[in-house]
Design a protein around this motif. Structure first.
Motif: not given
Ligand code: DC
Length: 211
Positions: A16, A34, A38-39, A85, A88, A94, A116-117, A166, A170, A173
């Motif tokens: 992606k 995005t 988070y990283r 991860s 997140a 978030r 992811r979202d 992960r 992901d 959660r």
């Protein structure tokens, strides 16, 4: 002028990021990875001596994040991905990153966001939503090649374990799990190279924007 927003979601190493960057350049849109937010929160938490799974430490890092301080090299390591991860999965992390993502997307001429979202939570009204997926073994091979190309010495079995962990974190959660939006178009890149994925996504986007 109306801004255009394109959401690309999917699991690690689904392709992606490469696809999103290329689509943004081709369409003249801005691009936001995005996952890098988070990283960066994960790395910032570790650098402050905190545990990425600790809500207080991770939230503090998210609320005081200066994304410009981190180079791509700081953020692309497996350690950064694993820490990402974990942070997140924390709702207050978030929430702290949500505004930044929405403001980024709202600026003209619009943007491609990958994550992811994005299609489910960040930009539920996105003009186009694409969910990119690929078989686990294909994604693993891509991630191993990417890490080796970046000069990292890796143990393949460790990368396999980390990726499975992960994926599970992901997807399972409770807050913003990795699921396709109801109105997302699914692009399976398992048997595609980057050019084929780009061609397919571009055709889909054109059909949505011209509809
Ligand atoms: O796409 P990536 O590997 O750079 O993402 C790193 C981690 O960040 C991933 O394990 C899950 C998390 N993430 C997320 O929860 N939501 C996003 N929109 C992007 C990434």
């Amino acid at each position: 002028m109306k801004t255009i927003s394109i959401a690309l979601d999917g699991p690690a190493a689904s392709g992606k990021g490469t696809l999103a960057r290329r689509l943004a350049a081709d369409l003249g849109l801005r691009y936001l990875d995005t996952g890098s937010l988070y990283r960066a929160v994960g790395v910032a938490t570790l650098q402050a001596g905190g545990d990425p799974g600790d809500p207080a430490a991770a939230t503090k890092a998210a609320e005081t994040l200066d994304i410009a301080k981190y180079s791509p090299a700081d953020l692309r390591s497996e350690a950064a991905g694993n820490a990402a991860s974990k942070v997140a999965a924390i709702p207050s992390v978030r929430a702290a990153l949500l505004d930044y993502q929405r403001r980024f997307a709202a600026q003209a001429p619009g943007a491609v966001l990958d994550g992811r979202d994005v299609g489910t939570v960040v930009l539920p009204q996105a003009d186009v939503k694409i969910f990119v997926k690929a078989d686990f073994e294909v994604r693993l091979a891509r991630r191993v090649a990417e890490l080796r190309a970046g000069g990292q010495t890796i143990i393949e079995s460790r990368v396999r374990e980390d990726m499975a962990a992960r994926d599970a974190r992901d997807s399972n959660r409770s807050v913003a799990p990795l699921v396709p939006a109801d109105d997302a178009w699914i692009l399976d890149t398992s048997a595609m190279n980057a050019d084929q994925a780009f061609t397919a996504a571009k055709a889909h986007i054109a059909s949505k924007l011209n509809a």
